[in-house]
Design an enzyme around this catalytic site. Structure first.
Site, PDB file in Angstrom:
ATOM      1  N   ASN A   1       0.847  -1.185   0.000  1.00 10.14           N
ATOM      2  CA  ASN A   1       0.000   0.000   0.000  1.00 10.14           C
ATOM      3  C   ASN A   1       0.879   1.231   0.000  1.00 10.14           C
ATOM      4  O   ASN A   1       2.056   1.180   0.369  1.00 10.14           O
ATOM      5  CB  ASN A   1      -0.952   0.003   1.208  1.00 10.14           C
TER       6      ASN A   1
ATOM      7  N   ASP B   1       9.605   7.681 -14.539  1.00 11.01           N
ATOM      8  CA  ASP B   1       9.809   7.215 -13.164  1.00 11.01           C
ATOM      9  C   ASP B   1      10.277   5.765 -13.154  1.00 11.01           C
ATOM     10  O   ASP B   1       9.803   4.951 -12.364  1.00 11.01           O
ATOM     11  CB  ASP B   1       8.521   7.363 -12.357  1.00 11.01           C
TER      12      ASP B   1
END
Length: 816
Positions: free
Chosen positions: A63, A182
């Site tokens: 998460n 990224d």
């Protein structure tokens, strides 16, 4: 004087007017920031998955700031997938637009090395209550960051195969005019079969075609600092696919050394680490720097020369370092492209132009340049979900086929269908008798013959009108009976199988294609070996024609070596020649039941540490009579090898190469199968079992060694002809963090760090992907450059870098 702070621009380009800086105590700002992050954590850590009855949740994978990802199992098929939940997806405009961007890009891409969307769950609540988005993706057990920084073996073949898959996916992505922005190890998902997929496209952007788009390109740019290209740090306004190639180079170097290449603790430290290896940028690059203070800082530094990559990674593969050097260049235009990197000799083993597709058409980023509100973004995301299901239903309708027999409607009055009988009483029958002759014309009596009259043409029976290709009733009945019989047999064999339904095509992965290519290559090599064997048989017969006719004693009989194995064997043969006469030899001691001779010290001791030799076990003392040739002084190399005089006891000493210490303290790579391995630097000289080491007094003693069986060595080297060329599968992959699914940085790690955002020195340096990522959160500039918050904000504006998440968009956050 410090410039006033400005509110960050949102995605829509709006900004608050600048205001004066309010001086507040540090503890107050820290407490407010902690409350805001705690609220964001509570919003993001909503791990309750409402996926209905179609999927069964197994466990949470990871998460972060943008969502939660869990592994699940589809109840109907048992297939394991990953489900990413984006809770409160429309509360923050930046996060909502990131979700829309990622959905559109992943729907557009279809590639083996890019994460694929398998399903997007439809909302089960009314539109007004729709808040969470569920995306079903490929399940990958781990990511490259976990593999690199674990005890899992990572050979050069693993590095080669991972790099090939990364560049293969990047070539496809760049052909669609998409820049990832990224790329880092945690965003590269890996499974136990060494398959790699690129994930997390939330930061992706299109190419900049005009200077006006530079600000759009840098919006919410927060690429991980350690993999950030120099043009982004220096604001060079040259934003191309070369940004991703710099990140690939950093990942490549991290795989070679198993630690980060440029682990900067702050912005200034990051620039220093890059210039320590690449040297000072060229004057053209310095003049192109957009930030005045950054340009002045670089010009104030003493000039540095680039460090050879052989020094940074001693003992690494030369072709690998050649490719690495072409990726890591200050000038973006000087970096190699993904397509050219695939053609590099280092990747020749896997390169196949026919299996490296491009993406057509290019991806359209027009939606991303519009100023969208939360409601419009929500409508767009719902439209994307419905479009995904509409496309999937359309594909199912196309491949669905229901067998049915429709009666053929006959055209009315078609003579070739009815086929009436010639004896039918109907007046329109085509087979009727010829009409009666016309009455004679009035004139003279028929007793005279007029020679001028033409004889009447012969009257023939008119053929019935017939259409080309017509068939009779009997033929049609036979055809219908055959079709019905075939249909009944098909339905009897498989009632649920559709008639002539195309079998679903099994997806073929890049690994399977590679195995097929290697199988073809292996068969070609076997045929070449057979031809070479026959040629050697002929040569051996020709050589034996003039000899005594006895059996051949050639140890290489019947063996075919590759070029690499042959070069290794020739090198070993040169080293097995008699020792140079300059070395003094000591006669062997008298035979004894248990001889214990020891090696003699050479006249000129070799410099550097000596690696521990490996090879076949020594034979017994009684198996050799007389002196045996010993390895001579090897040619100049990284580490010389000791030599000794001949003796009666065999001691094998094949050559080994000792690695030296790395500039970055890189760990030594595990050698690939089939190649000689590197030894540990700094080991003591090797002494065979049963032989005592030389005494402390340093008295000269004797050394005995013998060449190992050439036939055995040749057979071991020839094993590379039949070994699997693909890297070995991972016996157990470490569990991934879920970052590659685009859940954002780990908030637990973020909250556990101090507010200076520094990276602690020590053994844990290589365990984190990076410190916090945003330029606006780089409070470590205070420590690194002596700046106050206002200076940081103004410099951030000058180099055009914004925050990854605009906390001000949350209505219930407190303002510091």
């Amino acid at each position: 004087m410090a410039e006033p702070l400005k509110e960050e621009d949102g995605e829509d380009g709006s900004a608050e007017p600048p205001g004066p800086v309010k001086a507040e105590p540090a503890h107050t700002a820290a407490s407010v920031a902690a409350k805001n992050l705690a609220l964001l954590k509570a919003r993001s850590f909503d791990v309750t998955f409402d996926v209905g009855d179609e999927y069964e949740i197994i466990e949470t994978i990871g998460n972060g700031a943008y969502g939660v990802v869990s592994s699940a199992r589809r109840r109907l098929t048992g297939q394991q997938v990953a489900i990413k939940k984006i809770p409160n997806a429309f509360d923050v405009v930046t996060n909502a637009k990131r979700t829309l961007r990622e959905l559109k890009i992943l729907k557009h891409f279809k590639h083996d090395n890019i994460i694929a969307i398998k399903d997007i769950l439809r909302p089960t609540v009314p539109y007004g209550e729709f808040k969470s988005v569920y995306v079903v993706l490929d399940l990958m057990e781990s990511d490259l960051h976990q593999i690199i920084h674990s005890s899992q073996p990572l050979t050069l073949e693993h590095v080669r195969y991972f790099l090939y898959q990364l560049l293969r996916g990047l070539k496809y992505m760049h052909s669609a005019q998409v820049i990832h922005r990224d790329l880092k190890p945690s965003n590269l998902l890996v499974n136990e079969n060494c398959e790699l997929k690129i994930g997390d496209f939330g930061m992706a952007r299109g190419l900049c075609t005009s200077p006006a788009e530079h600000q759009y390109f840098m919006t919410e740019y927060v690429a991980t600092r350690w993999y950030r290209a120099p043009e982004l740090m220096l604001s060079l306004h040259e934003y191309t696919q070369a940004i991703d190639l710099w990140s690939v180079g950093c990942i490549f170097g991290e795989m070679l050394a198993r630690r980060q290449l440029f682990p900067g603790k702050n912005y200034v430290h990051q620039l220093q680490l890059i210039m320590m290896v690449l040297g000072t940028p060229s004057p053209a690059v310095i003049q192109a720097v957009g930030a005045e203070r950054v340009r002045a800082y670089i010009q104030s530094l003493p000039p540095r020369q680039p460090v050879p990559w052989e020094t940074v990674y001693p003992g690494a593969d030369r072709q690998a370092l050649s490719l690495l050097g072409r990726m890591l260049r200050f000038e973006p235009s000087a970096r190699i492209s993904a397509a050219a990197a695939l053609r590099h000799p280092f990747l020749a083993k896997y390169h196949d132009p026919d299996d490296e597709p491009d993406c057509a058409p290019p991806f359209d980023f027009a939606f991303d340049r519009e100023a969208l509100t939360r409601e419009r973004i929500k409508e767009a995301i719902v439209a994307e979900i419905e479009d995904f299901h509409a496309r999937r239903e359309g594909i199912r309708q196309q491949i669905r086929f229901q067998p049915s027999l429709q009666p053929v409607a006959s055209e009315p009055g078609c003579p070739d269908v009815e086929m009436p009988s010639p004896w039918a009483p109907s007046g329109d029958c085509a087979m009727e008798s010829p009409p009666p002759a016309p009455p004679p014309c009035p004139g003279p009596a028929p007793d005279t013959i007029d020679l001028t009259l033409q004889p009447p043409p012969p009257v023939s029976e008119p053929a019935p009108p017939k259409k080309d290709g017509a068939i009779s009733d009997n033929t049609k009945a036979a055809l219908k009976a055959a079709l019905l019989k075939s249909l009944r047999s098909r339905l009897r064999d498989g009632p649920s199988a559709p008639l002539e339904a195309p079998e679903p095509r099994k997806p073929v992965t890049a690994q399977e294609r590679q195995r097929e290519r290697e199988e073809k290559r292996r068969r070609r090599q076997e045929r070449a070996k057979e031809r070479e064997k026959r040629r050697q048989e002929r040569e051996r017969k020709e050589r034996g024609a003039g000899a005594s006719g006895g059996p051949s004693t050639d140890p290489l009989a019947g063996l075919v070596l590759s070029d690499n194995d042959r070069s290794l064997l020739e090198r070993w043969t040169r080293m097995a020649r008699p020792a140079a006469p300059a070395l003094t030899s000591v006669p062997a001691p008298a035979p004894a039941p248990t001889p214990t001779p020891t090696p003699v010290q050479p006249t000129s001791p070799p410099p550097g540490p000596v690696a521990q030799p490996t090879g076949p076990q020594p034979q017994s003392a009684g198996s050799t009579s007389g002196p045996v040739p010993q390895p001579a002084c090897p040619p100049p190399g990284p580490a010389p090898h000791p030599t000794g005089p001949p003796g009666p006891i065999p001691v094998p000493a094949p050559p080994q190469i000792a690695t030296s210490t790395s500039l970055l303290a890189a760990q030594s790579l595990v050698p690939p199968p089939g190649l000689p391995g590197s030894s540990t630097p700094g080991v003591l000289p090797y002494f065979p079992p049963g032989l005592p080491p030389p005494d402390a007094g340093g008295a000269p003693q004797s050394s005995m060694s013998e060449s190992p069986d050439v036939n055995l060595v040749t057979q071991q080297l020839s094993k590379s002809q039949v070994e699997d060329p693909l890297p070995p599968v991972f016996s157990g992959t470490p569990k991934g963090s879920g970052a590659g699914y685009g859940v954002g940085f780990d908030l637990e790690e973020f909250l556990n760090q101090s507010f200076d955002m520094g990276v602690a020195d020590g053994p844990q340096d290589g365990q984190a992907d990076s410190a916090s990522l945003s330029a606006s959160l780089l409070a470590d500039w205070l420590e690194g450059h002596g700046m106050n918050p206002a200076d940081i904000e103004s410099l951030q504006r000058e180099i055009q870098m914004d925050s990854p998440m605009l906390l001000a968009d949350l209505p219930d956050l407190q303002d510091p």
